[in-house]
Design an enzyme around this catalytic site. Structure first.
Site, PDB file in Angstrom:
ATOM      1  N   CYS A   9       1.069   5.716   9.954  1.00  0.00           N
ATOM      2  CA  CYS A   9       1.205   6.049  11.371  1.00  0.00           C
ATOM      3  C   CYS A   9       0.022   5.492  12.145  1.00  0.00           C
ATOM      4  CB  CYS A   9       1.210   7.558  11.570  1.00  0.00           C
ATOM      5  SG  CYS A   9       2.462   8.383  10.599  1.00  0.00           S
ATOM      6  N   GLY A  35       3.659   1.687  12.492  1.00  0.00           N
ATOM      7  CA  GLY A  35       4.850   2.521  12.366  1.00  0.00           C
ATOM      8  C   GLY A  35       5.893   2.133  13.388  1.00  0.00           C
ATOM      9  N   ASN A 109      -2.208  11.001  11.374  1.00  0.00           N
ATOM     10  CA  ASN A 109      -2.050   9.866  10.461  1.00  0.00           C
ATOM     11  C   ASN A 109      -2.660  10.265   9.127  1.00  0.00           C
ATOM     12  OD1 ASN A 109      -3.665   6.616  10.111  1.00  0.00           O
ATOM     13  ND2 ASN A 109      -1.776   7.350   9.206  1.00  0.00           N
ATOM     14  N   GLY A 110      -1.858  10.189   8.085  1.00  0.00           N
ATOM     15  CA  GLY A 110      -2.350  10.542   6.758  1.00  0.00           C
ATOM     16  C   GLY A 110      -1.331  11.366   6.018  1.00  0.00           C
ATOM     17  N   CYS A 248      -9.602   3.970   2.791  1.00  0.00           N
ATOM     18  CA  CYS A 248      -8.467   3.261   2.174  1.00  0.00           C
ATOM     19  C   CYS A 248      -8.688   1.750   2.196  1.00  0.00           C
ATOM     20  CB  CYS A 248      -7.190   3.601   2.939  1.00  0.00           C
ATOM     21  SG  CYS A 248      -5.792   2.594   2.450  1.00  0.00           S
ATOM     22  N   TYR A 254      -4.182  -5.084   3.846  1.00  0.00           N
ATOM     23  CA  TYR A 254      -2.858  -5.344   4.420  1.00  0.00           C
ATOM     24  C   TYR A 254      -2.575  -4.622   5.734  1.00  0.00           C
ATOM     25  CZ  TYR A 254       2.246  -4.696   4.954  1.00  0.00           C
ATOM     26  OH  TYR A 254       3.518  -4.641   5.432  1.00  0.00           O
ATOM     27  N   CYS A 394       0.300   5.830  -3.689  1.00  0.00           N
ATOM     28  CA  CYS A 394      -0.699   6.412  -2.794  1.00  0.00           C
ATOM     29  C   CYS A 394      -0.224   7.791  -2.352  1.00  0.00           C
ATOM     30  CB  CYS A 394      -0.866   5.522  -1.569  1.00  0.00           C
ATOM     31  SG  CYS A 394      -2.019   6.205  -0.363  1.00  0.00           S
ATOM     32  N   CYS A 445     -11.503   3.995  -1.336  1.00  0.00           N
ATOM     33  CA  CYS A 445     -10.536   4.501  -2.312  1.00  0.00           C
ATOM     34  C   CYS A 445      -9.753   3.309  -2.859  1.00  0.00           C
ATOM     35  CB  CYS A 445      -9.569   5.474  -1.631  1.00  0.00           C
ATOM     36  SG  CYS A 445      -8.170   5.964  -2.687  1.00  0.00           S
ATOM     37  N   CYS A 448      -4.702   3.020  -5.670  1.00  0.00           N
ATOM     38  CA  CYS A 448      -3.455   2.272  -5.927  1.00  0.00           C
ATOM     39  C   CYS A 448      -3.681   1.160  -6.949  1.00  0.00           C
ATOM     40  CB  CYS A 448      -2.860   1.742  -4.622  1.00  0.00           C
ATOM     41  SG  CYS A 448      -3.988   0.799  -3.602  1.00  0.00           S
TER      42      CYS A 448
HETATM   43  P1  AMP Z   1       7.574  -7.170  -3.248  1.00  0.00           P
HETATM   44  O1  AMP Z   1       7.531  -8.566  -3.751  1.00  0.00           O
HETATM   45  O2  AMP Z   1       8.963  -6.664  -3.133  1.00  0.00           O
HETATM   46  O3  AMP Z   1       6.716  -6.311  -4.039  1.00  0.00           O
HETATM   47  O4  AMP Z   1       6.991  -7.171  -1.757  1.00  0.00           O
HETATM   48  C1  AMP Z   1       5.723  -7.659  -1.475  1.00  0.00           C
HETATM   49  C2  AMP Z   1       5.571  -7.766   0.020  1.00  0.00           C
HETATM   50  O5  AMP Z   1       5.566  -6.457   0.622  1.00  0.00           O
HETATM   51  C3  AMP Z   1       4.266  -8.434   0.422  1.00  0.00           C
HETATM   52  O6  AMP Z   1       4.556  -9.497   1.308  1.00  0.00           O
HETATM   53  C4  AMP Z   1       3.458  -7.370   1.119  1.00  0.00           C
HETATM   54  O7  AMP Z   1       2.785  -7.876   2.252  1.00  0.00           O
HETATM   55  C5  AMP Z   1       4.471  -6.328   1.536  1.00  0.00           C
HETATM   56  N1  AMP Z   1       3.905  -4.961   1.439  1.00  0.00           N
HETATM   57  C6  AMP Z   1       2.985  -4.521   0.605  1.00  0.00           C
HETATM   58  N2  AMP Z   1       2.730  -3.211   0.771  1.00  0.00           N
HETATM   59  C7  AMP Z   1       3.512  -2.790   1.759  1.00  0.00           C
HETATM   60  C8  AMP Z   1       3.712  -1.538   2.417  1.00  0.00           C
HETATM   61  N3  AMP Z   1       3.041  -0.444   2.059  1.00  0.00           N
HETATM   62  N4  AMP Z   1       4.620  -1.484   3.409  1.00  0.00           N
HETATM   63  C9  AMP Z   1       5.321  -2.577   3.765  1.00  0.00           C
HETATM   64  N5  AMP Z   1       5.164  -3.799   3.182  1.00  0.00           N
HETATM   65  C10 AMP Z   1       4.274  -3.915   2.192  1.00  0.00           C
END
Ligand code: AMP
Length: 471
Positions: A9, A35, A109-110, A248, A254, A394, A445, A448
């Protein structure tokens, strides 16, 4: 069902601006990436609390007529993402109530890891819950507190929470913000001057929101700190004893925008470092570096700079995806990923490509992208990931699937390489990740990537089974 995973969020709060709702709206607009499911704003003019929330994107929800229904100089806002199954408006935030401590609204958020126990206990004491979100627990704790003042009851409530929370509260004459003692999720403080030299305060998950508001970033809300912005000015206090920080790391890898400063550090800088260290640890005999947009761009720039291989944006992302698509009845192969990404054949034909992305979760998207690059003519595809294998879910607010769905949990790097059909696969080491984000003091942290959770998850079995049920 009780949704314990209040995930991914963005929050914003404004104190002391004549157009507080508009500023909250701009802030949420800048935080939309955190979000996309629902968004909401609450404001106050000192008498009432006004609220509007809806499913969908910020810019679609907050039209001029809607913003006109949100008067006052104080506002809080929230934008929420959650996985399928609980996308109901009832769970959209902020939550607003009138209780024995006055009118209060909150946005969170959290993820509160002991929300289930707290809720059971509150229900036993007669509390009635409207939504399935863990955030409502906070309002009930506030109402049940024997403290007389709002700040006192908040302190009381916050001390009972475990897990991750960056919170913004709105009362009739003040905005209160707080961060959990480990500081899992970010929350930044900004200020701006308005007419007559008066100061207005802004709080937001990421500083990219301040840039749009024209606010100056001051610093972070410290872990375990509560800040009250009220008629008497701004007061900062530590409400909880000091705990080891557990920021985090996935925010740097990302989740946050690269133009933000998060945990006091430029996200872009962290990501370029990730790419540079990745190039050193996992070099490739290749012709060019291609990012998976947008998540892999900054790391690919770092990889290219360090390796000397040219950076080529050979995957183009369509940023205008709507919420639903009409698929042809004869399913097109990899339809989903094609909607989002398209290869530039001219750049890829006959090339040995280093493909850089931030993470592999299930591996299914990565496999589609590797195939796409190969089908566009690449001779070799070398996948490089700017963090270690994701091995554990997570419980602090990032949406990750259960352990069994994480390809990194029970597969070796070689097995993952075969699954994603890459010619080679390289992940960044934990040590380099730590270095890239400048974590000399062990303030992040990494659960993951390690399965090592920084707080006691007494009910971990229950947390895991709730997550399984939700999917
Ligand atoms: P996959 O190959 O299905 O594991 O998807 C990997 C892709 O998902 C990568 O391009 C990441 O940038 C994206 N990704 C990683 N973590 C998340 C997340 N928590 N929410 C949405 N997308 C994510």
């Amino acid at each position: 069902m009780f949704d314990k995973f209040h995930e991914e969020c963005g929050v914003v709060a404004i104190y002391g601006h004549p157009e507080a709702a508009k500023l909250a709206y701009l802030g949420l607009y800048a935080l939309q990436h955190r979000g996309q499911e629902s968004a909401g704003i609450c404001t106050t003019d000192g008498a009432q609390i006004y609220s509007h929330k809806s499913m969908g994107h910020v810019a679609d929800i907050f039209t001029s007529p809607v913003l006109a229904t949100l008067p006052g100089g104080l506002a809080i806002g929230h934008t929420r993402y959650s996985t399928a199954g609980d996308t109901v408006l009832l769970n959209a935030q902020p939550f607003s109530v009138a209780c024995n401590k006055g009118r209060v609204a909150v946005a969170h958020n959290g993820n509160i890891t002991n929300a289930s126990e707290l809720r059971t206990d509150l229900e036993r004491r007669g509390a009635i819950f409207q939504a399935s979100s863990d955030t409502e627990v906070i309002l009930h704790l506030l109402a049940h507190s024997s403290e007389r003042t709002l700040a006192g009851s908040l302190r009381d409530a916050l001390l009972q929470l475990e897990g991750a929370f960056s919170l913004v509260f709105l009362a009739q004459d003040r905005v209160i913000v707080a961060r959990d003692p480990h500081g899992f999720r970010p929350l930044a403080v900004g200020e701006m001057e308005i007419s007559g030299g008066r100061k207005c305060y802004a709080f937001a998950s990421e500083t990219c929101a301040f840039d749009l508001l024209g606010a100056v970033y001051l610093n972070e809300v410290e872990p375990g700190e509560m800040i009250i912005a009220g008629p008497e000015g701004i007061t900062r206090e530590r409400y909880a004893p000091e705990q080891p920080r557990a920021q985090c790391v996935f925010e740097q890898v990302y989740f946050s925008r690269p133009d933000s400063v998060v945990f006091g550090r430029s996200v872009e800088e962290s990501r370029e470092n990730l790419g540079r260290l990745l190039a050193r640890e996992c070099p490739a005999d290749a012709d060019l570096v291609v990012p998976v947009p947008d998540s892999g761009v900054a790391a690919a720039i770092g990889y290219s700079a360090e390796s000397g291989l040219p950076f080529r944006p050979a995957l183009i992302r369509n940023h205008y995806m709507g919420r639903t698509f009409i698929e042809p009845s004869q399913a097109i192969r990899d339809f989903g990923v094609k909607l989002k990404l398209n290869p530039v054949r001219h750049l890829l034909q006959g090339q040995r490509v280093v493909l850089v992305d931030d993470s592999i979760v299930r591996g299914t998207t990565s496999r589609k992208i590797v195939r796409m690059v190969r089908q566009a003519g690449a001779r070799e595809v070398h996948l490089r990931v700017s963090c270690p294998p994701t091995v554990s879910p997570c419980f602090y607010g990032v949406d990750t699937p259960t352990r069994s769905e994480l390809i990194g949990y029970d597969h070796s790097v070689e097995e993952i390489r075969r699954f994603v059909e890459a010619d080679s696969l390289g992940y960044l080491s934990l040590g380099s990740l730590r270095k890239a984000v400048g974590d000399d003091k062990h303030e992040y942290c990494y659960a993951c990537y390690t399965g090592d959770y920084p707080t006691d998850l007494v009910n971990i079995e229950e947390l895991i089974s709730a997550r399984q049920k939700k999917r």
